[in-house]
Design an enzyme around this catalytic site. Structure first.
Site, PDB file in Angstrom:
ATOM      1  N   ALA A   1       0.903  -1.145  -0.085  1.00 28.85           N
ATOM      2  CA  ALA A   1       0.169  -0.110   0.112  1.00 28.85           C
ATOM      3  C   ALA A   1       0.769   1.237  -0.050  1.00 28.85           C
ATOM      4  CB  ALA A   1      -0.915   0.062   1.382  1.00 28.85           C
TER       5      ALA A   1
ATOM      6  N   GLY B   1       0.218  -4.784   1.168  1.00 26.94           N
ATOM      7  CA  GLY B   1      -1.010  -4.645   0.464  1.00 26.94           C
ATOM      8  C   GLY B   1      -0.945  -5.202  -1.110  1.00 26.94           C
TER       9      GLY B   1
ATOM     10  N   GLU C   1      -1.291  -8.981  -0.295  1.00 24.63           N
ATOM     11  CA  GLU C   1      -2.626  -9.132   0.157  1.00 24.63           C
ATOM     12  C   GLU C   1      -3.551  -9.179  -1.139  1.00 24.63           C
ATOM     13  OE1 GLU C   1      -2.368  -6.001   3.264  1.00 24.63           O
ATOM     14  OE2 GLU C   1      -3.256  -7.653   4.403  1.00 24.63           O
TER      15      GLU C   1
ATOM     16  N   GLU D   1       4.624  -5.248   7.406  1.00 29.55           N
ATOM     17  CA  GLU D   1       3.644  -4.087   7.999  1.00 29.55           C
ATOM     18  C   GLU D   1       4.165  -3.961   9.352  1.00 29.55           C
ATOM     19  OE1 GLU D   1       2.503  -6.262   5.718  1.00 29.55           O
ATOM     20  OE2 GLU D   1       0.754  -5.471   4.589  1.00 29.55           O
TER      21      GLU D   1
HETATM   22  N1  COA Z   1       4.641   3.268  -0.858  1.00 31.61           N
HETATM   23  C1  COA Z   1       4.863   4.354  -1.109  1.00 31.61           C
HETATM   24  N2  COA Z   1       5.995   4.524  -1.794  1.00 31.61           N
HETATM   25  C2  COA Z   1       6.848   3.529  -2.287  1.00 31.61           C
HETATM   26  C3  COA Z   1       6.528   2.009  -1.858  1.00 31.61           C
HETATM   27  C4  COA Z   1       5.283   2.020  -1.024  1.00 31.61           C
HETATM   28  N3  COA Z   1       4.951   0.837  -0.603  1.00 31.61           N
HETATM   29  N4  COA Z   1       7.307   1.439  -2.366  1.00 31.61           N
HETATM   30  C5  COA Z   1       8.359   2.007  -2.967  1.00 31.61           C
HETATM   31  N5  COA Z   1       8.148   3.252  -2.990  1.00 31.61           N
HETATM   32  C6  COA Z   1       8.548   4.403  -3.585  1.00 31.61           C
HETATM   33  C7  COA Z   1       9.784   4.698  -2.901  1.00 31.61           C
HETATM   34  O1  COA Z   1       9.478   5.472  -1.860  1.00 31.61           O
HETATM   35  C8  COA Z   1      10.567   5.409  -4.072  1.00 31.61           C
HETATM   36  O2  COA Z   1       9.824   6.734  -4.256  1.00 31.61           O
HETATM   37  P1  COA Z   1      10.907   8.165  -4.271  1.00 31.61           P
HETATM   38  O3  COA Z   1      11.704   7.774  -5.902  1.00 31.61           O
HETATM   39  O4  COA Z   1       9.939   9.204  -4.635  1.00 31.61           O
HETATM   40  O5  COA Z   1      11.866   8.193  -3.438  1.00 31.61           O
HETATM   41  C9  COA Z   1      10.261   4.683  -5.159  1.00 31.61           C
HETATM   42  O6  COA Z   1       8.968   3.994  -4.793  1.00 31.61           O
HETATM   43  C10 COA Z   1      11.343   3.514  -5.603  1.00 31.61           C
HETATM   44  O7  COA Z   1      11.655   2.760  -4.447  1.00 31.61           O
HETATM   45  P2  COA Z   1      12.845   2.498  -4.019  1.00 31.61           P
HETATM   46  O8  COA Z   1      12.780   2.065  -2.330  1.00 31.61           O
HETATM   47  O9  COA Z   1      13.801   3.356  -4.341  1.00 31.61           O
HETATM   48  O10 COA Z   1      13.186   1.127  -4.772  1.00 31.61           O
HETATM   49  P3  COA Z   1      14.086  -0.190  -4.549  1.00 31.61           P
HETATM   50  O11 COA Z   1      14.069  -0.939  -6.186  1.00 31.61           O
HETATM   51  O12 COA Z   1      15.584   0.434  -3.931  1.00 31.61           O
HETATM   52  O13 COA Z   1      13.335  -0.953  -3.242  1.00 31.61           O
HETATM   53  C11 COA Z   1      11.501  -2.062  -2.199  1.00 31.61           C
HETATM   54  C12 COA Z   1      12.122  -1.662  -3.595  1.00 31.61           C
HETATM   55  C13 COA Z   1      10.125  -2.654  -2.834  1.00 31.61           C
HETATM   56  C14 COA Z   1      12.422  -3.111  -1.724  1.00 31.61           C
HETATM   57  C15 COA Z   1      11.378  -0.781  -1.370  1.00 31.61           C
HETATM   58  O14 COA Z   1      10.641   0.342  -2.281  1.00 31.61           O
HETATM   59  C16 COA Z   1      10.422  -0.918  -0.402  1.00 31.61           C
HETATM   60  O15 COA Z   1      11.125  -1.457   0.803  1.00 31.61           O
HETATM   61  N6  COA Z   1       9.222  -0.483  -0.149  1.00 31.61           N
HETATM   62  C17 COA Z   1       8.365  -0.728   0.789  1.00 31.61           C
HETATM   63  C18 COA Z   1       7.879  -1.912   1.197  1.00 31.61           C
HETATM   64  C19 COA Z   1       6.975  -2.079   2.190  1.00 31.61           C
HETATM   65  O16 COA Z   1       7.111  -1.815   3.371  1.00 31.61           O
HETATM   66  N7  COA Z   1       5.586  -2.376   1.782  1.00 31.61           N
HETATM   67  C20 COA Z   1       4.621  -2.572   2.629  1.00 31.61           C
HETATM   68  C21 COA Z   1       3.349  -1.256   2.774  1.00 31.61           C
HETATM   69  S1  COA Z   1       2.103  -1.808   3.490  1.00 31.61           S
END
Ligand code: COA
Length: 245
Positions: free
Chosen positions: A62, A105, A108, A128
């Site tokens: 999400a 999400g 999910e 989460e």
């Molecule tokens: N919500 C909002 N923005 C998100 C996001 C999320 N769940 N996942 C990634 N993004 C955004 C990042 O903030 C970044 O934005 P920016 O360029 O404006 O700073 C962009 O997407 C790229 O993400 P980045 O982390 O740089 O990519 P990556 O390839 O290095 O890593 C992930 C990918 C998926 C490992 C990492 O983005 C991550 O851990 N995301 C969150 C995962 C999470 O906790 N999800 C559960 C949410 S309920």
């Protein structure tokens, strides 16, 4: 203009791709609204749904920027869970075809599908609690149903992400395909579904989804309708006449 969900319509199926390339397809309110609009259409005109992502990612969760601003009254509206329940209840099968991250999400949403396939790059899990929230859009009740309580508890309490091989072993996905064959594999499943009787498929989904307490009454009722359908007679007669030749 590109929205957060790219939708390709066909006669017997719809392919919907999560598309927020800058945000790893994080599911925001606009995505949820687009999923509701898709459900409106698929409830009206039932077809198989293939859910996928774009840019080598299914969905990285999400949208955390939105989640951070949400308060108690937002949680009580079950914004994402309501959309995912609707997807789960769609009349025809839903397939999730996942490449790369399917987290929070995003995972999910995939748990709400009937069938899940993935590429070797899949990383699926629920981080989460690390963000100070619970996985409230289906993981606490669907994940144990799919992978069993022990693994679901480990995933939800530790945030461990499963690899594609681990997900296959756990029964969370049913097949692994190279990234350039993923959609083709999803369409091949949709082709097989389309070759069967649509009403029998819909009734099978209803029976599969029904609570244990409704069985076998619901199976009998759904079968009663199918036993009277012209398509059942046609398909069975075709089989018997082929055999008699
Ligand atoms: N919500 C909002 N923005 C998100 C996001 C999320 N769940 N996942 C990634 N993004 C955004 C990042 O903030 C970044 O934005 P920016 O360029 O404006 O700073 C962009 O997407 C790229 O993400 P980045 O982390 O740089 O990519 P990556 O390839 O290095 O890593 C992930 C990918 C998926 C490992 C990492 O983005 C991550 O851990 N995301 C969150 C995962 C999470 O906790 N999800 C559960 C949410 S309920």
């Amino acid at each position: 203009m590109d929205g957060p969900l790219l939708v390709e319509e066909r006669d017997d199926r719809v392919v919907a791709s999560l598309h927020r390339p800058d945000k790893r397809n994080a599911i925001d309110l606009a995505t949820i609204q687009a999923l509701h609009a898709l459900c409106d259409e698929l409830e009206e005109h039932p077809r198989t749904l293939i859910l996928t992502g774009s840019g080598g990612v299914f969905a990285a969760g999400a949208d955390i920027a939105e989640l951070r601003e949400r308060r108690a009254e937002d949680a009580l509206r079950n914004i994402n869970a309501t959309a995912f329940v609707r997807i789960r209840e769609l009349p025809m099968p839903v397939l999730a075809a996942m490449d790369g991250y399917a987290l929070g999400g995003g995972a999910e949403l995939a748990y709400a599908a009937d069938l899940r396939i993935a590429t070797p790059a899949l990383r699926i899990g629920n981080p989460e609690t690390g963000l100070g929230i619970l996985a409230a859009a289906g993981a606490t009740w669907r994940l144990p149903e799919i992978v069993g309580e022990a693994l679901a508890a480990e995933m939800l309490f530790t945030g461990r992400r499963l690899t594609a091989e681990e997900a296959l072993h756990a029964g969370l996905i049913s097949a692994i395909h190279p990234a350039d064959e993923l959609l083709h594999a999803a369409h091949a499943l949709a082709d097989k579904i389309a070759a069967n009787d649509a009403l029998a498929t819909q009734h099978t989904k209803r029976a599969l989804r029904a609570p244990r307490s409704e069985h076998p009454r619901i199976d009998g009722e759904l079968q009663a309708e199918l036993f009277e359908s012209p398509e059942k007679t046609r398909r069975m007669t075709a089989f018997l006449e082929r055999r008699a030749r």
